[in-house]
Design a protein around this motif. Structure first.
Motif, PDB file in Angstrom:
ATOM      1  N   LEU A 236      28.989 111.061 -29.902  1.00  0.00           N
ATOM      2  CA  LEU A 236      28.540 110.445 -31.155  1.00  0.00           C
ATOM      3  C   LEU A 236      28.170 111.543 -32.152  1.00  0.00           C
ATOM      4  N   ALA A 237      28.943 111.669 -33.210  1.00  0.00           N
ATOM      5  CA  ALA A 237      28.681 112.734 -34.182  1.00  0.00           C
ATOM      6  C   ALA A 237      27.591 112.314 -35.155  1.00  0.00           C
ATOM      7  N   LEU A 238      26.651 113.203 -35.362  1.00  0.00           N
ATOM      8  CA  LEU A 238      25.610 112.956 -36.360  1.00  0.00           C
ATOM      9  C   LEU A 238      26.178 113.275 -37.746  1.00  0.00           C
ATOM     10  N   ARG A 239      25.623 112.625 -38.756  1.00  0.00           N
ATOM     11  CA  ARG A 239      26.143 112.782 -40.117  1.00  0.00           C
ATOM     12  C   ARG A 239      25.270 113.773 -40.880  1.00  0.00           C
ATOM     13  N   GLN A 240      25.790 114.953 -41.097  1.00  0.00           N
ATOM     14  CA  GLN A 240      24.979 115.961 -41.780  1.00  0.00           C
ATOM     15  C   GLN A 240      24.821 115.609 -43.256  1.00  0.00           C
TER      16      GLN A 240
END
Ligand code: FNR
Length: 381
Positions: free
Chosen positions: A45-49
């Motif tokens: 799950l990629a975090l949204r920078q």
């Protein structure tokens, strides 16, 4: 290989503990697919920078059942914790108290309820299994309330124990287990000195106080296997709702329909959990199970989640998916086994730092500001 504080502590625990205990902690059910998925699906799950969002005054605090937690985490109930470090439940409870978070005492702890609560500066939580012997359950609930415990975690995903093949290989279970465990203890002197080979540390505090039940590790697995109750249904639990005065949390939910039943039952919270991949291998990872459950019951009760959480980043991910807070299982147990209370305190400090960095770089100033929008779109569905 994933490098993190947890993996370092895992390696230290592996070196210190005899194999039967390390693999009991580390392992899961059957081929361990779900165990691996719990960790891998979270990592995917990629975090949204987000940048330049002014997160001055960032706070990781949250409120749960009228209590302020300094980070949105609770130490999960873990059986035999006093086998991984001397009076391990007390050490972990004190580390949790320092970090301003609850410790949950397992039904199958080494230290009894009264000892852990007495030596913890703040109220602990108590976890109860559904057992055939309702007298045992009633007695345990009375003891917990008399000790001043307010919050109950009721674990319902163990009507029968999962098949843990690693335990058979390692000497935790099976006919030769006592001999194999003894031989392993001889070759792990640091652990043997710390926890002791015989006597008090092997007593199972909450069980041994109840007449007719085993007091020694030798009988533990057999006793549990004979006492888990596959005939249980929601109706059978109503008496507990009457007996228990404080918040009650149902642990082991993976399905939105079961979450709705928990609301109807009157639970104050649920733990979305597959028991750390230790029960039914092949079920969903808990981070995949969580979003539809959050859609179904968010706001009706508190949603906690566990299984696979190894870092502050994972905490942010679970909260983004709809959890109010998480439970840490193996993560804190590795640290406890490696270095006792100091290990758990250090781990919790590192996890807090990781969470702060994740919040800073996703632009969330408070836990409430961690939302589905904190995840990058490509990985949200
Ligand atoms: C557990 N777990 C557990 N749960 C529970 O309700 N009562 C218990 O006595 C135990 N015992 C236990 C022993 C060990 C060695 C482990 C690793 C786990 C499950 C625990 O509360 C939690 O759900 C999982 O550990 C979460 O998964 P992770 O974080 O360990 O991957």
């Amino acid at each position: 290989m994933i490098i993190s504080a947890t993996t370092d502590y895992r390696e230290a625990a592996r070196r210190k503990l005899p194999p039967f205990l390390f693999h009991y902690i580390d392992g899961g059910a059957y081929a361990e697919h779900t165990l691996r998925r719990n960790v891998a699906d979270l990592a995917d799950l990629a975090l949204r920078q987000r940048i330049l969002r002014n997160v001055d005054g960032l706070s990781t605090e949250t409120e749960l059942f009228g209590r302020r937690l300094l980070i949105p985490a609770i130490l999960a109930p873990v059986g035999l914790t006093g086998m991984y470090a001397r009076r391990g439940e007390v050490q972990a409870a004190r580390a949790a108290a320092r970090k301003g978070i609850p410790f949950t005492l397992s039904t199958v702890s080494v230290c009894p309820i009264e000892e852990v609560q007495k030596r913890s500066p703040v109220p602990i939580w108590f976890q109860l299994y559904v057992l055939k012997d309702r007298g045992f359950m009633r007695n345990a609930l009375e003891r917990a309330q008399a000790a001043g415990i307010n919050t109950l975690v009721f674990t319902v995903d163990m009507p029968t124990p999962g098949a843990r093949y690693r335990d058979a290989h390692s000497g935790m279970s099976g006919p030769h287990a006592p001999l194999r465990r003894y031989l392993q203890a001889l070759t792990h002197p640091r652990w043997a000195w710390d926890v002791g080979l015989r006597g008090r540390p092997h007593d199972l505090g909450n069980i041994s106080a109840y007449r007719g039940h085993p007091t020694k590790l030798e009988d533990y697995i057999g006793w549990l296997a004979n006492n888990f109750d596959p005939s249980i249904s929601w109706k059978d639990l109503e008496w507990i709702r009457d007996v228990w005065k404080g918040p009650m949390i149902i642990k082991g939910i993976l399905d939105p329909d079961d979450a709705r039943d928990a609301v109807r039952f009157g639970a104050d919270g649920i733990v979305v959990s597959n028991h750390g991949g230790r029960q039914l291998d092949g079920v969903l990872s808990s981070c995949r199970a969580l979003p539809p459950i959050a859609d179904a019951v968010k706001g009706d009760l508190k949603i906690l989640a566990d299984s696979g959480i190894r870092s502050g980043l994972d905490i942010a991910r679970m909260i983004a998916l709809g959890a109010d807070a998480v439970l840490l299982g193996r993560a804190f147990i590795y640290a406890l086994a490696a270095n006792g209370r100091a290990g758990v305190e250090n781990l919790l400090d590192l996890i807090e730092k990781e969470l702060r960095v994740a919040m800073t770089l996703t632009g969330a100033r408070t836990i409430a500001e961690i939302t589905p929008e904190s995840l990058a779109r490509a990985t949200k569905d």
